[in-house]
Design an enzyme around this catalytic site. Sequence first.
Site, PDB file in Angstrom:
ATOM      1  N   GLY A  80      30.620  47.527  39.158  1.00  0.00           N
ATOM      2  CA  GLY A  80      29.326  47.790  38.535  1.00  0.00           C
ATOM      3  C   GLY A  80      29.008  46.596  37.663  1.00  0.00           C
ATOM      4  CD  GLU A  81      26.624  43.361  35.167  1.00  0.00           C
ATOM      5  OE1 GLU A  81      26.310  43.261  36.368  1.00  0.00           O
ATOM      6  OE2 GLU A  81      27.192  42.448  34.546  1.00  0.00           O
ATOM      7  CB  SER A  82      32.251  43.996  33.242  1.00  0.00           C
ATOM      8  OG  SER A  82      31.618  42.732  33.120  1.00  0.00           O
ATOM      9  CB  CYS A 136      34.329  44.511  41.326  1.00  0.00           C
ATOM     10  SG  CYS A 136      33.191  43.160  41.503  1.00  0.00           S
ATOM     11  NE  ARG A 182      30.553  39.335  33.358  1.00  0.00           N
ATOM     12  CZ  ARG A 182      29.310  39.416  32.885  1.00  0.00           C
ATOM     13  NH1 ARG A 182      28.940  38.696  31.844  1.00  0.00           N
ATOM     14  NH2 ARG A 182      28.432  40.206  33.459  1.00  0.00           N
ATOM     15  CB  ILE A 184      29.604  42.708  45.416  1.00  0.00           C
ATOM     16  CG1 ILE A 184      29.832  43.240  46.839  1.00  0.00           C
ATOM     17  CG2 ILE A 184      28.140  42.826  45.014  1.00  0.00           C
ATOM     18  CD1 ILE A 184      29.698  44.751  46.975  1.00  0.00           C
ATOM     19  NE  ARG A 185      25.945  38.956  39.884  1.00  0.00           N
ATOM     20  CZ  ARG A 185      25.904  39.578  38.710  1.00  0.00           C
ATOM     21  NH1 ARG A 185      25.777  40.884  38.644  1.00  0.00           N
ATOM     22  NH2 ARG A 185      26.009  38.900  37.592  1.00  0.00           N
ATOM     23  CG  HIS A 210      33.512  46.475  45.538  1.00  0.00           C
ATOM     24  ND1 HIS A 210      33.271  47.361  44.512  1.00  0.00           N
ATOM     25  CD2 HIS A 210      32.928  45.325  45.171  1.00  0.00           C
ATOM     26  CE1 HIS A 210      32.558  46.777  43.569  1.00  0.00           C
ATOM     27  NE2 HIS A 210      32.339  45.537  43.944  1.00  0.00           N
ATOM     28  CD  GLU A 244      35.264  50.448  45.825  1.00  0.00           C
ATOM     29  OE1 GLU A 244      36.368  49.882  45.967  1.00  0.00           O
ATOM     30  OE2 GLU A 244      34.386  50.035  45.040  1.00  0.00           O
TER      31      GLU A 244
HETATM   32  N1  GLN Z   1      29.622  40.510  38.099  1.00  0.00           N
HETATM   33  C1  GLN Z   1      29.815  41.854  37.655  1.00  0.00           C
HETATM   34  C2  GLN Z   1      30.245  41.922  36.200  1.00  0.00           C
HETATM   35  O1  GLN Z   1      30.407  40.928  35.561  1.00  0.00           O
HETATM   36  C3  GLN Z   1      30.854  42.572  38.493  1.00  0.00           C
HETATM   37  C4  GLN Z   1      30.310  42.784  39.888  1.00  0.00           C
HETATM   38  C5  GLN Z   1      30.816  44.037  40.569  1.00  0.00           C
HETATM   39  O2  GLN Z   1      31.498  44.882  39.992  1.00  0.00           O
HETATM   40  N2  GLN Z   1      30.442  44.193  41.813  1.00  0.00           N
HETATM   41  O3  GLN Z   1      30.422  42.994  35.676  1.00  0.00           O
END
Ligand code: GLN
Length: 197
Positions: A49-51, A81, A110, A139-140, A175, A177
Site C-alpha cells: 500500500g502506502e507506507s 512491499c 523506497r 509495484i513501486r 507481492h 499474493e
Molecule cells: N512505494 C510504496 C511506499 O513507499 C510501496 C508500494 C507498494 O506497497 N506497492 O509505501
Amino acid sequence: MVRPRVGVLALQGNVREHAAMLESLGAAAVAVKSPDDLSRVDGLVLPGGESTAIDRLARVLGVRGPIVAAIAGGLPVFGTCAGMILLADRIDGGAAGQRTFGGIDATVRRNAFGRQADSFEADVDVAALGGAPVRAAFIRAPAAVEAGPNVTVLATVRGMAIAVERGPLLATAFHPEHTGESRFHARFLDRVRAAAR
Ligand code: GLN
C-alpha cells in the site's frame, strides 16, 4: 495449534489478497485495526500500500506502539512491499517524519527501482524455498540496500535484497499474493505455528 489466527493490518492497502492466501493455507485471517484486534492474533501481515499512510494511521489509531511491542516480543510478522518498509529499522527516501515499526536490522529504500521500472514482474530464484523460481510482482517496490549480520537475504534483484528474514520476521519487496505464489505465506505460517506452540 491447528488453525492459527493471523491478522492482516487493515488500515490501508491490499488486505483482501493476503487474507485469501492465508485462508487457503489453513489459517484464520482477521483484519487488525486496533490494539484489541492485535492482542488476539498469532501472527501479523503488513500489506502493500502506502507506507506513509499506514505509518500515519497506525499512530493516529494507537496501534503503532502495540505493534512495535509485539515485534519486540517475538510475534511473527510478514511484510510485503510497503510492509517491508515498515519492518525495516532504517528507511532511505522516507517522507518527512515517516517512521517504521522496525524489527529487521536493515535499511530499506523506497521506490528502489526508480520511475522507469515503476512496476514489473520478474522470475526470481529463492534457494531457501526450493523448486521453481518465484514469479514476483514489483509495484513501486522498495529494496534493502544494507543489512546487519542477523539478517538473512533470501533473494536479490539488480544487486539489492528483495526478500529478507530475521528470526520470525519476513519481508518481501514484491507481492506474492498477486501472482498466486504461496510459498512465502507458507513459510511465514510455519513461523506462526512454531511461535504459538
Ligand atoms: N512505494 C510504496 C511506499 O513507499 C510501496 C508500494 C507498494 O506497497 N506497492 O509505501
